[in-house]
Design a protein around this motif. Sequence first.
Motif, PDB file in Angstrom:
ATOM      1  N   ALA A   1       0.830  -1.211   0.000  1.00  0.00           N
ATOM      2  CA  ALA A   1       0.000   0.000   0.000  1.00  0.00           C
ATOM      3  C   ALA A   1       0.858   1.253   0.000  1.00  0.00           C
ATOM      4  O   ALA A   1       0.452   2.281  -0.546  1.00  0.00           O
ATOM      5  N   ASP A   2       2.038   1.183   0.603  1.00  0.00           N
ATOM      6  CA  ASP A   2       2.918   2.348   0.704  1.00  0.00           C
ATOM      7  C   ASP A   2       4.107   2.271  -0.242  1.00  0.00           C
ATOM      8  O   ASP A   2       5.032   3.073  -0.144  1.00  0.00           O
ATOM      9  N   SER A   3       4.088   1.314  -1.152  1.00  0.00           N
ATOM     10  CA  SER A   3       5.196   1.155  -2.097  1.00  0.00           C
ATOM     11  C   SER A   3       4.875   1.925  -3.378  1.00  0.00           C
ATOM     12  O   SER A   3       3.979   1.538  -4.140  1.00  0.00           O
ATOM     13  N   GLN A   4       5.607   2.990  -3.617  1.00  0.00           N
ATOM     14  CA  GLN A   4       5.371   3.788  -4.812  1.00  0.00           C
ATOM     15  C   GLN A   4       5.655   2.992  -6.075  1.00  0.00           C
ATOM     16  O   GLN A   4       4.958   3.124  -7.085  1.00  0.00           O
ATOM     17  N   SER A   5       6.679   2.151  -6.020  1.00  0.00           N
ATOM     18  CA  SER A   5       7.047   1.385  -7.208  1.00  0.00           C
ATOM     19  C   SER A   5       5.944   0.411  -7.613  1.00  0.00           C
ATOM     20  O   SER A   5       5.700   0.202  -8.813  1.00  0.00           O
ATOM     21  N   VAL A   6       5.261  -0.176  -6.638  1.00  0.00           N
ATOM     22  CA  VAL A   6       4.148  -1.077  -6.954  1.00  0.00           C
ATOM     23  C   VAL A   6       3.013  -0.287  -7.593  1.00  0.00           C
ATOM     24  O   VAL A   6       2.436  -0.701  -8.607  1.00  0.00           O
ATOM     25  N   HIS A   7       2.686   0.870  -7.019  1.00  0.00           N
ATOM     26  CA  HIS A   7       1.600   1.683  -7.568  1.00  0.00           C
ATOM     27  C   HIS A   7       1.950   2.252  -8.941  1.00  0.00           C
ATOM     28  O   HIS A   7       1.053   2.510  -9.752  1.00  0.00           O
ATOM     29  N   ASP A   8       3.243   2.417  -9.201  1.00  0.00           N
ATOM     30  CA  ASP A   8       3.672   2.903 -10.514  1.00  0.00           C
ATOM     31  C   ASP A   8       3.736   1.796 -11.553  1.00  0.00           C
ATOM     32  O   ASP A   8       4.094   2.049 -12.710  1.00  0.00           O
ATOM     33  N   GLY A   9       3.430   0.576 -11.152  1.00  0.00           N
ATOM     34  CA  GLY A   9       3.415  -0.545 -12.090  1.00  0.00           C
ATOM     35  C   GLY A   9       4.781  -1.057 -12.481  1.00  0.00           C
ATOM     36  O   GLY A   9       4.942  -1.657 -13.556  1.00  0.00           O
TER      37      GLY A   9
END
Length: 320
Positions: A157-165
């Motif tokens: 939830a707090d991982s920017q890299s995951v949210h950025d795909g």
Amino acid sequence: MTIVDIRTIDWELDEHHHDLSDPKSIQVTYNRLCDWLAQCRAELPPAAWHEFCHRFREHPLADMLCRDPFIVRALTKPRGYAGDAVLLDMAYRLHEPSTQHLDPITALLNQATLNRPAIKAARWRRRTLSEQLDHYATRYANPTMVSVAAGHLREIADSQSVHDGLYADIWALDQDRESLDVIDHDYRHLGVHTQQTSVAEIIAAGHTPGAPTDIITSSGLYDYLDRYTAATLTTALINSLRPGGTLLIANVAPFQDAALLEAAMDWFLIERTATQMLQLLDHVPKARISKPTLFSDSNHIVTFLEVSAKSGIPWPVPSE
């Protein structure tokens, strides 16, 4: 003869029970109680400590502590095991009870629990996992990841890299179908796949579902594994990595709040020293892995073991 006098235990429990009824001193009394429990645990033989825990939970003090929703869930274990993902969400302050629905003493007891170093360390562990995921996204191109005993996988939830795909594939593995259902609901849009599986199944297969993969994490599982099972599982996880891939494991070190968890919540964790963390790699040929590294929080409650599969030698890639 220990410093803890068995004859005065009931008197001590009565005193703490009385003092916790005063809202003005709950935090101080709670911390003093935790210090006393840690002293008892350190000085009593194991059998006597277990007897103490049963005696503690029969005292009115335990009933008072059970006004705290966190302690109630830990003690009653509605999923059938300690430390379930809902309890961790409570530790992360994701589902804090509304203070308007709690009487003042209960609200203060809950905050006192959540402010204990061990619970703060759980929040540090989650933040650290998120930071490591972002770091790995800079090390690997379109990495794949497997989380073993994922719980609710809150670190993404707090991982920017995951949210950025930036992750090509993420697998969340857990034995608890209810936990995986939460992941499906909350994180399917991030490309997370779930699979129900157990430690025994991973060990029997010799690798994880989703293998080979770049990154494998396991942040709470090892707190419950005996030495042989933990080492055998570690070998299977190493064998699930691509050449150059990284395994990241967390485990509690010996910590003072273990006494509170055991006495008040019937929650027993397997603590590991730095040496014992490195022993998790005993079954892995040293030629296959890089030099492992250890790091921990400022209170040395949670230890991470990070180790990578060497990329310069042939590597056994598991097949499905």
